[in-house]
Write a protein that holds these residues in place. Sequence first.
Motif, PDB file in Angstrom:
ATOM      1  N   MET A   1       0.812  -1.214   0.000  1.00  0.00           N
ATOM      2  CA  MET A   1       0.000   0.000   0.000  1.00  0.00           C
ATOM      3  C   MET A   1       0.847   1.268   0.000  1.00  0.00           C
ATOM      4  O   MET A   1       0.414   2.313  -0.467  1.00  0.00           O
ATOM      5  N   LEU A   2       2.071   1.186   0.515  1.00  0.00           N
ATOM      6  CA  LEU A   2       2.912   2.383   0.574  1.00  0.00           C
ATOM      7  C   LEU A   2       3.197   2.946  -0.808  1.00  0.00           C
ATOM      8  O   LEU A   2       3.298   4.167  -0.984  1.00  0.00           O
ATOM      9  N   ASP A   3       3.320   2.069  -1.804  1.00  0.00           N
ATOM     10  CA  ASP A   3       3.578   2.540  -3.162  1.00  0.00           C
ATOM     11  C   ASP A   3       2.348   3.187  -3.791  1.00  0.00           C
ATOM     12  O   ASP A   3       2.448   3.809  -4.851  1.00  0.00           O
ATOM     13  N   LEU A   4       1.192   3.031  -3.157  1.00  0.00           N
ATOM     14  CA  LEU A   4      -0.042   3.634  -3.663  1.00  0.00           C
ATOM     15  C   LEU A   4      -0.368   4.947  -2.957  1.00  0.00           C
ATOM     16  O   LEU A   4      -1.486   5.448  -3.094  1.00  0.00           O
ATOM     17  N   VAL A   5       0.593   5.494  -2.228  1.00  0.00           N
ATOM     18  CA  VAL A   5       0.331   6.730  -1.494  1.00  0.00           C
ATOM     19  C   VAL A   5      -0.055   7.865  -2.444  1.00  0.00           C
ATOM     20  O   VAL A   5      -0.803   8.779  -2.065  1.00  0.00           O
ATOM     21  N   TRP A   6       0.404   7.791  -3.690  1.00  0.00           N
ATOM     22  CA  TRP A   6       0.061   8.838  -4.671  1.00  0.00           C
ATOM     23  C   TRP A   6      -1.438   8.874  -4.970  1.00  0.00           C
ATOM     24  O   TRP A   6      -1.975   9.898  -5.410  1.00  0.00           O
ATOM     25  N   THR A  39     -13.495  11.578  -1.980  1.00  0.00           N
ATOM     26  CA  THR A  39     -12.815  11.858  -0.716  1.00  0.00           C
ATOM     27  C   THR A  39     -12.850  10.638   0.195  1.00  0.00           C
ATOM     28  O   THR A  39     -11.866  10.330   0.875  1.00  0.00           O
ATOM     29  N   GLY A  40     -13.995   9.929   0.208  1.00  0.00           N
ATOM     30  CA  GLY A  40     -14.082   8.711   0.998  1.00  0.00           C
ATOM     31  C   GLY A  40     -13.120   7.641   0.510  1.00  0.00           C
ATOM     32  O   GLY A  40     -12.508   6.917   1.313  1.00  0.00           O
ATOM     33  N   ALA A  41     -12.954   7.518  -0.809  1.00  0.00           N
ATOM     34  CA  ALA A  41     -12.001   6.551  -1.362  1.00  0.00           C
ATOM     35  C   ALA A  41     -10.574   6.909  -0.954  1.00  0.00           C
ATOM     36  O   ALA A  41      -9.756   6.022  -0.652  1.00  0.00           O
ATOM     37  N   ALA A  42     -10.268   8.200  -0.939  1.00  0.00           N
ATOM     38  CA  ALA A  42      -8.943   8.642  -0.476  1.00  0.00           C
ATOM     39  C   ALA A  42      -8.732   8.255   0.983  1.00  0.00           C
ATOM     40  O   ALA A  42      -7.623   7.869   1.390  1.00  0.00           O
ATOM     41  N   THR A  46      -5.855   5.854   2.527  1.00  0.00           N
ATOM     42  CA  THR A  46      -5.036   6.342   3.638  1.00  0.00           C
ATOM     43  C   THR A  46      -5.018   5.333   4.780  1.00  0.00           C
ATOM     44  O   THR A  46      -3.972   5.096   5.406  1.00  0.00           O
ATOM     45  N   VAL A  47      -6.162   4.737   5.078  1.00  0.00           N
ATOM     46  CA  VAL A  47      -6.223   3.707   6.113  1.00  0.00           C
ATOM     47  C   VAL A  47      -5.325   2.527   5.735  1.00  0.00           C
ATOM     48  O   VAL A  47      -4.601   1.978   6.580  1.00  0.00           O
ATOM     49  N   GLY A  48      -5.344   2.129   4.457  1.00  0.00           N
ATOM     50  CA  GLY A  48      -4.478   1.051   4.000  1.00  0.00           C
ATOM     51  C   GLY A  48      -3.006   1.370   4.182  1.00  0.00           C
ATOM     52  O   GLY A  48      -2.217   0.530   4.650  1.00  0.00           O
ATOM     53  N   VAL A  49      -2.604   2.588   3.836  1.00  0.00           N
ATOM     54  CA  VAL A  49      -1.211   3.019   4.023  1.00  0.00           C
ATOM     55  C   VAL A  49      -0.864   3.043   5.507  1.00  0.00           C
ATOM     56  O   VAL A  49       0.228   2.635   5.918  1.00  0.00           O
ATOM     57  N   LEU A  87       3.663  11.236  10.721  1.00  0.00           N
ATOM     58  CA  LEU A  87       3.057  12.566  10.783  1.00  0.00           C
ATOM     59  C   LEU A  87       2.176  12.828   9.560  1.00  0.00           C
ATOM     60  O   LEU A  87       1.029  13.280   9.700  1.00  0.00           O
ATOM     61  N   SER A  88       2.684  12.574   8.369  1.00  0.00           N
ATOM     62  CA  SER A  88       1.911  12.874   7.159  1.00  0.00           C
ATOM     63  C   SER A  88       0.654  12.014   7.067  1.00  0.00           C
ATOM     64  O   SER A  88      -0.419  12.495   6.671  1.00  0.00           O
ATOM     65  N   ILE A  89       0.745  10.745   7.440  1.00  0.00           N
ATOM     66  CA  ILE A  89      -0.423   9.871   7.365  1.00  0.00           C
ATOM     67  C   ILE A  89      -1.435  10.216   8.458  1.00  0.00           C
ATOM     68  O   ILE A  89      -2.652  10.121   8.240  1.00  0.00           O
ATOM     69  N   THR A  90      -0.963  10.640   9.609  1.00  0.00           N
ATOM     70  CA  THR A  90      -1.888  11.111  10.653  1.00  0.00           C
ATOM     71  C   THR A  90      -2.688  12.299  10.149  1.00  0.00           C
ATOM     72  O   THR A  90      -3.913  12.359  10.315  1.00  0.00           O
ATOM     73  N   MET A  91      -1.999  13.240   9.520  1.00  0.00           N
ATOM     74  CA  MET A  91      -2.697  14.395   8.961  1.00  0.00           C
ATOM     75  C   MET A  91      -3.659  13.959   7.851  1.00  0.00           C
ATOM     76  O   MET A  91      -4.805  14.414   7.792  1.00  0.00           O
ATOM     77  N   ALA A  92      -3.200  13.065   6.971  1.00  0.00           N
ATOM     78  CA  ALA A  92      -4.037  12.637   5.857  1.00  0.00           C
ATOM     79  C   ALA A  92      -5.287  11.897   6.337  1.00  0.00           C
ATOM     80  O   ALA A  92      -6.356  11.993   5.717  1.00  0.00           O
ATOM     81  N   LEU A  93      -5.165  11.188   7.460  1.00  0.00           N
ATOM     82  CA  LEU A  93      -6.317  10.463   7.994  1.00  0.00           C
ATOM     83  C   LEU A  93      -7.450  11.402   8.368  1.00  0.00           C
ATOM     84  O   LEU A  93      -8.608  11.174   7.999  1.00  0.00           O
ATOM     85  N   PHE A  94      -7.120  12.477   9.119  1.00  0.00           N
ATOM     86  CA  PHE A  94      -8.247  13.324   9.506  1.00  0.00           C
ATOM     87  C   PHE A  94      -8.628  14.322   8.413  1.00  0.00           C
ATOM     88  O   PHE A  94      -9.765  14.788   8.369  1.00  0.00           O
ATOM     89  N   VAL A  95      -7.728  14.625   7.481  1.00  0.00           N
ATOM     90  CA  VAL A  95      -8.119  15.466   6.348  1.00  0.00           C
ATOM     91  C   VAL A  95      -9.140  14.728   5.476  1.00  0.00           C
ATOM     92  O   VAL A  95     -10.181  15.286   5.112  1.00  0.00           O
ATOM     93  N   THR A  96      -8.857  13.465   5.159  1.00  0.00           N
ATOM     94  CA  THR A  96      -9.778  12.700   4.306  1.00  0.00           C
ATOM     95  C   THR A  96     -10.994  12.212   5.082  1.00  0.00           C
ATOM     96  O   THR A  96     -12.118  12.213   4.552  1.00  0.00           O
TER      97      THR A  96
END
Length: 637
Positions: A1-6, A39-42, A46-49, A87-96
């Motif tokens: 999943m890390l390679d799908l962060v884009w 946005t929900g798909a994002a 993000t949860v997968g990452v 840090l970035s994934i924590t932010m991305a979790l609550f943003v999405t």
Amino acid sequence: MLDLVWLIPALPLAGFLIILAFGRRLGEPRAGYLATLMTGAAFVVTVGVFLDLVSKTSAERAHIKTVFTWLPVGNLKVDLAFLADPLSITMALFVTGIGSLIHLYSIGYMHGDPKFSKFFLYLNLFVFSMLMLVLGENMLVTFLGWEGVGTCSYLLISFWHTRDSAATAGKKAFVTNRVGDWGFMVAMFFAFQAVGTLSYGPLNEAARNGGIAQSTATMIALMLFVGAVGKSAQLPLYLWLPDAMEGPTPVSALIHAATMVTAGVYLMVRTSPVLAIAAWHWAPWIVAGIGAATALYAATVAVAQNDIKKVLAYSTVSQLGYMFLAVGSGAYVAAIFHMITHAFFKALLFLGSGSVIHGMNGEQDMRKMGALRKLMPITGFTFIIGWLAIAGVPPFAGFWSKDEILLFAWNKSPILWAVGLVTALLTAYYMTRQVIMVFYGKTRWEDHAADHGAHGDTHPHESPWTMVTPLVVLAGLSIVGGAIQLPFSSTTKRLESWLEPVIEGAERPLKSGSEDIKWVLAGVAVLIGLAGIATAYMVYSKKKVKAIEPTVLANAWYYDKAVSDFMGGTGRKSFDFVAWFDAHIIDGAVNGTGRLVQGVAGVVRKGQSGLVRTYAALIGIGVVILLAWFVLRGVQQ
């Protein structure tokens, strides 16, 4: 999943492009559901990452995904790359996550709006920009998202641009944020000069290993703080945020409570190793001091506001001040912890206020509300949960994060702790005032029906399911959100353990004295919060004490007015003088030099007739002059 962060930013971008191309055909509500789905798909990606990162050891929790080389210019090489770390994934979790809830809420809130599709176009573009900001592997990619959220903020604040107040508020936000953008750019210049790259990894590593001089680190940290002051609405640049309430309420919840305004805090924590080696005696003191001053200032203003959204706007400014107080005190985990819990309860409060406005047919003045708890039971119940969370009542989420900030403030200076404590008192007071005025007491909307026409035509009613469902989810998060960082032992401090690879060596340790009395300080904070609630109850419910709402507080200490008067008066004249000086003196000198050269050349050009006899005569005259000069020189000798 890390390679799908884009995929995380790509999905909202795809939603933006689809609505841009087919928005009119999709119409209402399909455009809204499409934007929510993207946005929900994002969020799902993000949860997968996140789960992929959790499965790795602490040392392996940083993955860079390079999409392509963006700027290969000499020694400057910048990749369009994404950084997946705690840090970035924590932010991305609550943003999405919160972004998806707000998208769903907006389907009901924006029902019937003629620009329904365009609103969701802007929302998806904003989520894309915010994800670029937090996932950027280097400062330039972050800056791309930084500018993107600023543009989307302007578009969404002035969404109802036919209202002069909304158009003005959008321009005010755009111009004010440009000051902060200047600071960010200067910080990038210094960072590249110091380490030869704009990537966060080498920059932070150089700071940890002594590869950056303290003076350079101080300049980078302070310039980044200037950027953060503009984006996160701190003194003296806070004044755009209260006016931003002119935008639709979902905008207030998404941009001006949960995501965009926290970008400054994120940036400071992302570069925390640089701030940690800055001139410790004064640089972090500036951050902590401005944060504490902003928190107290905004809290004093909120106690006298009557617009339901303005109270929450000044509350947001105050809570952001709390986060910068934590950053300046070396409590980076506490800053992120409060950012997360604040996203839960402040998004809940803003969406709750939007539900009230929707049910009141557009009314925002709390003096014309009252007793709405019975008519809007779900909105009232969830709003009360948000109130208890922000007031710091245990065991709600806000108590744990605010208490941790106060502990580190005490660790740095009892003065900062005292300011934070007074702010907590005022927060509990003005939020209790708001709850009583809106949901309790007597019904007052009937008294003003004749004055406000349409506002009195519709009996207050509960909002549709698309609006109340996000309220229920956010209320649950506001209750249990504090569980990610409990102070009982090292095993309960899950957020601290999770963020350790990012803030390694930067977090300021607690002194033994602060550790010993942390429960005493927590008890004092709880008592102060309860005192604020009790005082507001006696004033606004029991009417035992007369309400004190001075005009100076209602007008925000006249700071905004002073800035506006300066810009329209002395400032305007000063700017006009600068423009005149530039046009007549600077440009005049340049243009005058050009005209002088042109005039002299015109005179000389007349001697170039092209006739041989003229040139022969000039040569003869020259020879005569030279002979005369030699003769005279010989006579003198």
